[in-house]
Design an enzyme around this catalytic site. Sequence first.
Site, PDB file in Angstrom:
ATOM      1  N   LYS A   4       6.327  11.986   0.901  1.00 13.86           N
ATOM      2  CA  LYS A   4       4.870  11.999   0.598  1.00 13.86           C
ATOM      3  C   LYS A   4       4.167  12.830   1.758  1.00 13.86           C
ATOM      4  CE  LYS A   4       4.496   7.628   1.256  1.00 13.86           C
ATOM      5  NZ  LYS A   4       5.664   6.906   1.305  1.00 13.86           N
TER       6      LYS A   4
ATOM      7  N   ARG B 226      -0.987   0.646  -0.598  1.00 11.45           N
ATOM      8  CA  ARG B 226       0.208   0.147  -0.503  1.00 11.45           C
ATOM      9  C   ARG B 226       0.166  -1.313  -1.210  1.00 11.45           C
ATOM     10  NH1 ARG B 226       2.240   3.568   4.054  1.00 11.45           N
ATOM     11  NH2 ARG B 226       4.452   3.207   4.455  1.00 11.45           N
TER      12      ARG B 226
ATOM     13  N   ARG C 169      18.495  12.369   9.912  1.00 11.25           N
ATOM     14  CA  ARG C 169      17.365  12.732  11.095  1.00 11.25           C
ATOM     15  C   ARG C 169      17.989  12.322  12.448  1.00 11.25           C
ATOM     16  NH1 ARG C 169      13.727  11.629   6.918  1.00 11.25           N
ATOM     17  NH2 ARG C 169      13.437   9.300   7.490  1.00 11.25           N
TER      18      ARG C 169
ATOM     19  N   ARG D 150      10.891   8.343  14.851  1.00  7.83           N
ATOM     20  CA  ARG D 150       9.795   7.243  15.092  1.00  7.83           C
ATOM     21  C   ARG D 150      10.284   5.857  15.292  1.00  7.83           C
ATOM     22  NH1 ARG D 150       6.236   8.236   9.575  1.00  7.83           N
ATOM     23  NH2 ARG D 150       6.656   6.010   9.594  1.00  7.83           N
TER      24      ARG D 150
ATOM     25  N   ARG E 200      11.649  -1.989   5.332  1.00  2.77           N
ATOM     26  CA  ARG E 200      10.601  -1.385   4.655  1.00  2.77           C
ATOM     27  C   ARG E 200      10.738  -1.261   3.178  1.00  2.77           C
ATOM     28  NH1 ARG E 200       9.368   4.015   7.403  1.00  2.77           N
ATOM     29  NH2 ARG E 200       7.274   3.595   6.938  1.00  2.77           N
TER      30      ARG E 200
HETATM   31  P1  AMP Z   1       3.785   5.455   7.213  1.00  2.07           P
HETATM   32  O1  AMP Z   1       3.606   6.611   7.958  1.00  2.07           O
HETATM   33  O2  AMP Z   1       2.995   5.530   5.842  1.00  2.07           O
HETATM   34  O3  AMP Z   1       5.148   5.303   6.638  1.00  2.07           O
HETATM   35  O4  AMP Z   1       3.220   4.130   7.846  1.00  2.07           O
HETATM   36  C1  AMP Z   1       3.922   3.600   8.845  1.00  2.07           C
HETATM   37  C2  AMP Z   1       3.765   2.052   8.989  1.00  2.07           C
HETATM   38  O5  AMP Z   1       2.185   1.841   9.185  1.00  2.07           O
HETATM   39  C3  AMP Z   1       3.905   1.394   7.719  1.00  2.07           C
HETATM   40  O6  AMP Z   1       5.359   0.621   7.723  1.00  2.07           O
HETATM   41  C4  AMP Z   1       2.979   0.090   7.886  1.00  2.07           C
HETATM   42  O7  AMP Z   1       3.536  -0.750   8.961  1.00  2.07           O
HETATM   43  C5  AMP Z   1       1.663   1.063   8.372  1.00  2.07           C
HETATM   44  N1  AMP Z   1       1.147   1.101   7.245  1.00  2.07           N
HETATM   45  C6  AMP Z   1       0.617   2.607   6.851  1.00  2.07           C
HETATM   46  N2  AMP Z   1      -0.064   2.506   5.891  1.00  2.07           N
HETATM   47  C7  AMP Z   1      -0.307   1.313   5.462  1.00  2.07           C
HETATM   48  C8  AMP Z   1      -0.876   0.540   4.551  1.00  2.07           C
HETATM   49  N3  AMP Z   1      -1.569   1.455   3.344  1.00  2.07           N
HETATM   50  N4  AMP Z   1      -1.133  -0.741   4.352  1.00  2.07           N
HETATM   51  C9  AMP Z   1      -0.372  -1.333   5.271  1.00  2.07           C
HETATM   52  N5  AMP Z   1       0.301  -0.976   6.287  1.00  2.07           N
HETATM   53  C10 AMP Z   1       0.442   0.509   6.395  1.00  2.07           C
END
Ligand code: AMP
Length: 192
Positions: free
Chosen positions: A13, A88, A127, A135, A146
Amino acid sequence: MNLVLFGPPGAGKGTQAKLLTEKHGLPQLSTGDMLRAAIEAGTPLGLSCKALMAKGELVPDETVIGIIAERYDQPDCKKGAVFDGFPRTVPQAQALDRMLSERRRKIDLVLELKVDDAVLLARVESRIAAGGAVRADDTPETLKHRLEVYYKNTAPLIGFYRGQGKLTTLDGMAPIPEVTAQIDAALGAAKA
Ligand code: AMP
Protein backbone atom coordinates in the site's frame (compact mmCIF):
# COMPACT_ATOMS: atom_id res chain seq x y z
CA MET A 1 -10.14 12.85 -5.61
CA ASN A 2 -10.04 10.76 -2.44
CA LEU A 3 -8.68 7.25 -2.68
CA VAL A 4 -8.37 4.47 -0.13
CA LEU A 5 -5.59 1.91 -0.47
CA PHE A 6 -6.56 -1.20 1.34
CA GLY A 7 -4.98 -4.59 1.93
CA PRO A 8 -3.14 -6.79 4.42
CA PRO A 9 0.10 -5.67 6.11
CA GLY A 10 2.97 -5.76 3.63
CA ALA A 11 0.72 -5.77 0.55
CA GLY A 12 2.49 -2.74 -0.92
CA LYS A 13 0.00 0.00 0.00
CA GLY A 14 2.74 2.45 1.00
CA THR A 15 4.71 1.88 -2.22
CA GLN A 16 1.66 2.47 -4.41
CA ALA A 17 0.50 5.42 -2.30
CA LYS A 18 3.86 7.13 -2.87
CA LEU A 19 3.60 6.57 -6.63
CA LEU A 20 0.04 7.98 -6.63
CA THR A 21 1.29 10.99 -4.71
CA GLU A 22 4.00 11.67 -7.30
CA LYS A 23 1.66 11.20 -10.23
CA HIS A 24 -1.46 12.99 -9.03
CA GLY A 25 -0.13 15.42 -6.42
CA LEU A 26 -2.38 13.95 -3.75
CA PRO A 27 -0.82 13.67 -0.27
CA GLN A 28 -0.35 10.21 1.23
CA LEU A 29 -2.20 10.04 4.55
CA SER A 30 -0.69 7.05 6.34
CA THR A 31 -1.91 6.64 9.92
CA GLY A 32 0.97 4.19 10.51
CA ASP A 33 3.52 6.86 9.49
CA MET A 34 1.77 9.48 11.62
CA LEU A 35 1.74 7.19 14.66
CA ARG A 36 5.43 6.25 14.16
CA ALA A 37 6.28 9.99 13.95
CA ALA A 38 4.38 10.56 17.22
CA ILE A 39 6.37 7.75 18.88
CA GLU A 40 9.61 9.20 17.53
CA ALA A 41 8.69 12.64 18.87
CA GLY A 42 7.79 11.13 22.25
CA THR A 43 4.35 12.77 22.35
CA PRO A 44 1.69 11.45 24.79
CA LEU A 45 -0.22 10.07 21.79
CA GLY A 46 2.88 8.24 20.59
CA LEU A 47 3.57 6.84 24.04
CA SER A 48 0.00 5.59 24.39
CA CYS A 49 0.21 3.71 21.05
CA LYS A 50 3.75 2.32 21.19
CA ALA A 51 3.07 -1.00 22.93
CA LEU A 52 -0.07 -1.76 20.89
CA MET A 53 1.77 -1.11 17.63
CA ALA A 54 4.77 -3.24 18.59
CA LYS A 55 2.38 -6.13 19.29
CA GLY A 56 0.56 -5.67 15.99
CA GLU A 57 -2.70 -4.63 17.66
CA LEU A 58 -4.82 -1.79 16.35
CA VAL A 59 -4.78 1.50 18.22
CA PRO A 60 -8.21 2.83 19.27
CA ASP A 61 -10.54 4.08 16.52
CA GLU A 62 -10.91 7.54 18.16
CA THR A 63 -7.13 8.01 18.08
CA VAL A 64 -6.73 7.46 14.35
CA ILE A 65 -9.99 9.22 13.46
CA GLY A 66 -8.71 12.27 15.35
CA ILE A 67 -5.31 12.38 13.67
CA ILE A 68 -6.79 11.83 10.21
CA ALA A 69 -9.33 14.66 10.61
CA GLU A 70 -6.61 17.04 11.75
CA ARG A 71 -4.32 16.05 8.89
CA TYR A 72 -7.09 16.23 6.26
CA ASP A 73 -7.80 19.84 7.15
CA GLN A 74 -4.29 20.90 6.11
CA PRO A 75 -4.22 22.97 2.89
CA ASP A 76 -2.39 20.30 0.85
CA CYS A 77 -5.50 18.05 1.04
CA LYS A 78 -7.63 20.61 -0.84
CA LYS A 79 -7.79 18.37 -3.92
CA GLY A 80 -8.13 15.17 -1.89
CA ALA A 81 -5.80 12.52 -0.54
CA VAL A 82 -4.63 8.93 -0.71
CA PHE A 83 -5.60 7.15 2.51
CA ASP A 84 -3.04 4.46 3.29
CA GLY A 85 -3.70 2.09 6.19
CA PHE A 86 -6.86 3.97 7.17
CA PRO A 87 -9.67 3.01 7.62
CA ARG A 88 -8.94 -0.36 9.26
CA THR A 89 -12.32 -1.00 10.91
CA VAL A 90 -15.94 -0.45 9.89
CA PRO A 91 -16.41 2.32 12.53
CA GLN A 92 -13.33 4.08 11.08
CA ALA A 93 -14.82 3.82 7.56
CA GLN A 94 -18.12 5.24 8.81
CA ALA A 95 -16.28 8.08 10.55
CA LEU A 96 -14.32 8.79 7.35
CA ASP A 97 -17.54 8.97 5.31
CA ARG A 98 -18.99 11.39 7.88
CA MET A 99 -15.85 13.50 7.98
CA LEU A 100 -15.78 13.78 4.18
CA SER A 101 -19.48 14.49 3.78
CA GLU A 102 -19.22 17.31 6.37
CA ARG A 103 -16.66 18.79 4.00
CA ARG A 104 -18.83 18.07 0.93
CA ARG A 105 -16.36 15.44 -0.23
CA LYS A 106 -16.49 11.67 -0.69
CA ILE A 107 -14.35 8.61 -1.26
CA ASP A 108 -14.08 8.13 -5.02
CA LEU A 109 -12.40 4.75 -5.17
CA VAL A 110 -11.16 1.99 -2.87
CA LEU A 111 -8.28 -0.09 -4.21
CA GLU A 112 -7.86 -3.46 -2.57
CA LEU A 113 -4.42 -5.06 -2.96
CA LYS A 114 -4.98 -8.79 -2.70
CA VAL A 115 -1.95 -10.84 -1.61
CA ASP A 116 -1.75 -14.41 -0.25
CA ASP A 117 -0.57 -14.80 3.35
CA ALA A 118 2.33 -17.04 2.25
CA VAL A 119 3.63 -14.31 -0.06
CA LEU A 120 3.41 -11.71 2.73
CA LEU A 121 5.36 -13.98 5.04
CA ALA A 122 8.01 -14.59 2.37
CA ARG A 123 8.32 -10.79 1.90
CA VAL A 124 9.00 -10.25 5.62
CA GLU A 125 11.55 -13.05 5.66
CA SER A 126 13.36 -11.62 2.66
CA ARG A 127 13.49 -8.14 4.28
CA ILE A 128 15.07 -9.69 7.38
CA ALA A 129 17.47 -11.79 5.28
CA ALA A 130 18.50 -8.63 3.39
CA GLY A 131 19.69 -7.30 6.75
CA GLY A 132 18.20 -3.81 6.43
CA ALA A 133 16.55 -1.96 9.31
CA VAL A 134 13.22 -3.62 9.94
CA ARG A 135 10.33 -2.14 11.90
CA ALA A 136 9.62 -3.43 15.41
CA ASP A 137 6.41 -5.00 14.05
CA ASP A 138 8.04 -6.42 10.90
CA THR A 139 8.79 -9.96 12.07
CA PRO A 140 7.17 -13.25 11.02
CA GLU A 141 5.56 -13.68 14.47
CA THR A 142 4.07 -10.20 14.54
CA LEU A 143 2.97 -10.49 10.92
CA LYS A 144 0.96 -13.61 11.76
CA HIS A 145 -0.84 -11.69 14.48
CA ARG A 146 -1.32 -8.62 12.27
CA LEU A 147 -2.92 -10.88 9.66
CA GLU A 148 -5.37 -12.26 12.24
CA VAL A 149 -6.23 -8.69 13.22
CA TYR A 150 -6.61 -7.84 9.52
CA TYR A 151 -9.04 -10.67 8.80
CA LYS A 152 -11.07 -10.02 11.92
CA ASN A 153 -11.28 -6.21 11.91
CA THR A 154 -10.30 -4.91 8.50
CA ALA A 155 -11.49 -7.48 5.94
CA PRO A 156 -15.17 -6.60 6.69
CA LEU A 157 -14.43 -3.33 4.89
CA ILE A 158 -14.41 -5.31 1.62
CA GLY A 159 -18.17 -5.85 1.95
CA PHE A 160 -18.68 -2.30 3.26
CA TYR A 161 -17.08 -0.68 0.21
CA ARG A 162 -18.40 -3.25 -2.26
CA GLY A 163 -21.87 -2.32 -0.99
CA GLN A 164 -21.09 1.31 -1.83
CA GLY A 165 -19.97 0.25 -5.34
CA LYS A 166 -16.49 1.70 -4.72
CA LEU A 167 -14.28 -1.38 -4.45
CA THR A 168 -11.77 -2.44 -7.10
CA THR A 169 -9.71 -5.53 -6.30
CA LEU A 170 -6.19 -5.71 -7.72
CA ASP A 171 -3.59 -8.46 -7.90
CA GLY A 172 -1.08 -7.26 -5.30
CA MET A 173 1.24 -10.17 -6.11
CA ALA A 174 2.08 -8.81 -9.55
CA PRO A 175 5.36 -6.88 -9.94
CA ILE A 176 5.16 -3.26 -8.67
CA PRO A 177 4.87 -1.62 -12.15
CA GLU A 178 2.03 -3.99 -13.04
CA VAL A 179 0.15 -3.14 -9.85
CA THR A 180 0.64 0.55 -10.72
CA ALA A 181 -0.76 -0.12 -14.21
CA GLN A 182 -3.81 -1.85 -12.69
CA ILE A 183 -4.35 1.20 -10.46
CA ASP A 184 -4.09 3.56 -13.45
CA ALA A 185 -6.68 1.45 -15.29
CA ALA A 186 -9.03 1.51 -12.28
CA LEU A 187 -8.66 5.31 -12.00
CA GLY A 188 -9.36 5.69 -15.73
CA ALA A 189 -12.46 3.51 -15.45
CA ALA A 190 -13.68 5.47 -12.42
CA LYS A 191 -13.35 8.77 -14.30
CA ALA A 192 -15.07 7.45 -17.46
P1 AMP B 1 0.96 0.45 9.12
O1 AMP B 1 2.19 1.26 8.97
O2 AMP B 1 -0.21 1.00 8.33
O3 AMP B 1 1.18 -1.01 8.85
O4 AMP B 1 0.53 0.56 10.65
C1 AMP B 1 1.37 0.12 11.69
C2 AMP B 1 0.57 -0.05 12.98
O5 AMP B 1 0.00 1.21 13.36
C3 AMP B 1 -0.62 -1.00 12.91
O6 AMP B 1 -0.22 -2.35 13.11
C4 AMP B 1 -1.48 -0.48 14.06
O7 AMP B 1 -0.92 -0.85 15.31
C5 AMP B 1 -1.30 1.02 13.92
N1 AMP B 1 -2.28 1.60 12.99
C6 AMP B 1 -2.02 2.21 11.79
N2 AMP B 1 -3.15 2.62 11.21
C7 AMP B 1 -4.16 2.24 12.02
C8 AMP B 1 -5.57 2.36 11.94
N3 AMP B 1 -6.17 2.94 10.90
N4 AMP B 1 -6.30 1.86 12.98
C9 AMP B 1 -5.72 1.30 14.05
N5 AMP B 1 -4.40 1.12 14.18
C10 AMP B 1 -3.61 1.60 13.17
